[in-house]
Motif scaffolding. Structure first.
Motif, PDB file in Angstrom:
ATOM      1  N   PRO A   1      -6.836  24.123  -0.303  1.00  0.00           N
ATOM      2  CA  PRO A   1      -7.163  24.246  -1.729  1.00  0.00           C
ATOM      3  C   PRO A   1      -5.929  24.099  -2.600  1.00  0.00           C
ATOM      4  N   SER A   2      -6.147  23.706  -3.846  1.00  0.00           N
ATOM      5  CA  SER A   2      -5.040  23.639  -4.793  1.00  0.00           C
ATOM      6  C   SER A   2      -4.743  25.046  -5.308  1.00  0.00           C
ATOM      7  N   VAL A   3      -3.583  25.198  -5.929  1.00  0.00           N
ATOM      8  CA  VAL A   3      -3.180  26.527  -6.392  1.00  0.00           C
ATOM      9  C   VAL A   3      -3.894  26.910  -7.671  1.00  0.00           C
ATOM     10  N   SER A   4      -4.087  25.932  -8.566  1.00  0.00           N
ATOM     11  CA  SER A   4      -4.616  26.267  -9.885  1.00  0.00           C
ATOM     12  C   SER A   4      -5.778  25.369 -10.270  1.00  0.00           C
ATOM     13  N   ALA A   5      -6.618  25.890 -11.183  1.00  0.00           N
ATOM     14  CA  ALA A   5      -7.724  25.101 -11.707  1.00  0.00           C
ATOM     15  C   ALA A   5      -7.214  23.905 -12.500  1.00  0.00           C
ATOM     16  N   ALA A   6      -6.056  24.079 -13.142  1.00  0.00           N
ATOM     17  CA  ALA A   6      -5.475  22.978 -13.921  1.00  0.00           C
ATOM     18  C   ALA A   6      -5.177  21.787 -13.023  1.00  0.00           C
ATOM     19  N   GLU A   7      -4.639  22.041 -11.841  1.00  0.00           N
ATOM     20  CA  GLU A   7      -4.359  20.954 -10.906  1.00  0.00           C
ATOM     21  C   GLU A   7      -5.644  20.252 -10.478  1.00  0.00           C
ATOM     22  N   SER A   8      -6.652  21.027 -10.127  1.00  0.00           N
ATOM     23  CA  SER A   8      -7.918  20.447  -9.670  1.00  0.00           C
ATOM     24  C   SER A   8      -8.546  19.565 -10.739  1.00  0.00           C
ATOM     25  N   SER A   9      -8.558  20.067 -11.973  1.00  0.00           N
ATOM     26  CA  SER A   9      -9.173  19.287 -13.047  1.00  0.00           C
ATOM     27  C   SER A   9      -8.349  18.046 -13.370  1.00  0.00           C
ATOM     28  N   HIS A  10      -7.037  18.170 -13.259  1.00  0.00           N
ATOM     29  CA  HIS A  10      -6.155  17.031 -13.534  1.00  0.00           C
ATOM     30  C   HIS A  10      -6.380  15.928 -12.495  1.00  0.00           C
ATOM     31  N   ILE A  11      -6.498  16.321 -11.231  1.00  0.00           N
ATOM     32  CA  ILE A  11      -6.739  15.351 -10.165  1.00  0.00           C
ATOM     33  C   ILE A  11      -8.107  14.689 -10.331  1.00  0.00           C
TER      34      ILE A  11
ATOM     35  N   HIS B   1       0.867  -1.183   0.000  1.00  0.00           N
ATOM     36  CA  HIS B   1       0.000   0.000   0.000  1.00  0.00           C
ATOM     37  C   HIS B   1       0.901   1.230   0.000  1.00  0.00           C
ATOM     38  N   ILE B   2       0.843   2.011  -1.078  1.00  0.00           N
ATOM     39  CA  ILE B   2       1.721   3.168  -1.258  1.00  0.00           C
ATOM     40  C   ILE B   2       0.898   4.450  -1.203  1.00  0.00           C
ATOM     41  N   ALA B   3       1.336   5.389  -0.383  1.00  0.00           N
ATOM     42  CA  ALA B   3       0.729   6.726  -0.355  1.00  0.00           C
ATOM     43  C   ALA B   3       1.624   7.678  -1.133  1.00  0.00           C
ATOM     44  N   LEU B   4       1.032   8.455  -2.021  1.00  0.00           N
ATOM     45  CA  LEU B   4       1.783   9.408  -2.831  1.00  0.00           C
ATOM     46  C   LEU B   4       1.377  10.824  -2.466  1.00  0.00           C
ATOM     47  N   LEU B   5       2.378  11.655  -2.181  1.00  0.00           N
ATOM     48  CA  LEU B   5       2.133  13.035  -1.747  1.00  0.00           C
ATOM     49  C   LEU B   5       2.861  14.012  -2.658  1.00  0.00           C
ATOM     50  N   PRO B   6       2.194  14.497  -3.719  1.00  0.00           N
ATOM     51  CA  PRO B   6       2.817  15.506  -4.591  1.00  0.00           C
ATOM     52  C   PRO B   6       2.723  16.885  -3.962  1.00  0.00           C
ATOM     53  N   SER B   7       3.431  17.845  -4.556  1.00  0.00           N
ATOM     54  CA  SER B   7       3.322  19.228  -4.109  1.00  0.00           C
ATOM     55  C   SER B   7       2.742  20.068  -5.239  1.00  0.00           C
ATOM     56  N   ALA B   8       2.695  21.368  -5.030  1.00  0.00           N
ATOM     57  CA  ALA B   8       2.005  22.257  -5.963  1.00  0.00           C
ATOM     58  C   ALA B   8       2.728  22.370  -7.296  1.00  0.00           C
ATOM     59  N   GLY B   9       1.949  22.581  -8.343  1.00  0.00           N
ATOM     60  CA  GLY B   9       2.518  22.850  -9.656  1.00  0.00           C
ATOM     61  C   GLY B   9       2.310  21.713 -10.634  1.00  0.00           C
ATOM     62  N   MET B  10       2.011  22.073 -11.884  1.00  0.00           N
ATOM     63  CA  MET B  10       1.781  21.058 -12.905  1.00  0.00           C
ATOM     64  C   MET B  10       3.067  20.374 -13.338  1.00  0.00           C
TER      65      MET B  10
END
Length: 305
Positions: free
Chosen positions: A46-56, A10-19
């Motif tokens: 909240p995420s920084v950008s709409a692009a990140e939210s839509s990508h997720i 079981h792997i947890a992945l934690l990215p940071s901000a930015g595309m």
């Protein structure tokens, strides 16, 4: 005697901000999930950008088996970071201050976590959480191996007030070819800059990781990978594990590859690759001027938009 079957990791992945950070994590999550791993994606809200939210959102819709945890980042006062108003740098800082709130979610994960794969930008804050939980933490660097060397070595460079002096033409890091001074990000030349202090702080925590995963491969950066894994860059880094190239998780589309025969026919190291990433906005006039300059330079170039 019956054989016991080991549970999938079981792997947890934690990215940071930015595309520039998010897609490599999503590609890795997709790859792990396709290999029977249980995967939990952790994202800041909240995420920084709409692009990140839509990508997720798109990724989760395509991978319903992937678990998702959102954690609230603590707001910061802009006045407390006078060196920058860049929303991505501020999000890096806010995420670092907020990661400890993930402790209950990570501790109660079911099945128990086998490992955490976290972004370089939160290395210093996730390290104590992973240690307290007894979970190995692997750092993911979304940059090239050479730029990773610069980030890892930054605390040493900052201890020398002359290393970024305008009187010098290059920056020297043990084991790798010198870096031209103009290629160094401008914030690195200001030790008090928020971005610089974040990179330096996280670099000092790299030795606590189990390993460092990079979206690269031996044939692409052989000299740099050999230098860093032999301890010539720094002698306290965990193993660098090249895991690239990571395939996209998006539905496969027909791509124009007509440039490949042309590229293959060019002399070695003769083509300039031009790409300004996802955060650079240029006017039509600027793009035109840049293209004219490239043409007049006489260099072969491949421009990705």
């Amino acid at each position: 005697m019956s054989k016991t079957t080991a549970s999938p990791p079981h792997i947890a992945l934690l990215p940071s901000a930015g595309m520039g950070h998010l897609p490599p994590f999503l590609r890795l999550a997709s790859m792990l999930s396709s290999r029977s791993c249980t995967v939990t994606l952790i994202t800041a809200s909240p995420s920084v950008s709409a692009a990140e939210s839509s990508h997720i959102s798109f990724f989760l819709s395509q991978h319903p088996q992937v678990k998702h945890i959102e954690f609230q980042v603590l707001p910061c006062k802009p006045s407390s970071n006078p060196t920058t108003d860049d929303p991505f740098f501020l999000q890096f800082e806010a995420s670092n201050r907020s990661v400890h709130h993930l402790y209950p979610s990570l501790a109660s994960a079911s099945p128990p976590l086998s490992a955490i794969f976290s972004d370089f930008a939160v290395a210093s804050s996730i390290a104590p959480v992973a240690a307290d939980l007894g979970i190995p933490n692997y750092i993911i660097s979304t940059t090239s191996c050479k730029f990773f060397c610069l980030m890892a070595y930054l605390p040493v460079l900052l201890s020398d007030t002359l290393c970024f002096s305008s009187s010098l033409s290059e920056v020297n890091i043990p084991g790798i070819t010198p870096l031209p001074l103009p290629s160094i990000p401008p914030p690195f030349k200001n030790p008090s800059h928020l971005f610089t202090s974040l990179i330096a702080t996280n670099a000092q925590a790299l030795s606590k990781a189990k390993g460092i995963l990079m979206n690269t491969f031996d044939d692409f950066e052989p000299e740099t990978l050999a230098a860093i894994n032999s301890g010539r860059v720094l002698d306290n880094l965990p193993p660098i594990l090249p895991i690239g190239p990571l395939e996209t998780f998006e539905p496969k589309k027909e791509q124009d590859q007509s440039y490949l025969p042309w590229l293959d026919s060019q002399p070695a190291e003769s083509v300039v690759y031009v790409s300004f990433g996802s955060r650079t906005a240029m006017s039509s006039a600027q793009i035109t001027e840049l293209s004219k300059g490239l043409e007049r330079s006489g260099y072969r170039f491949l421009w990705e938009e």
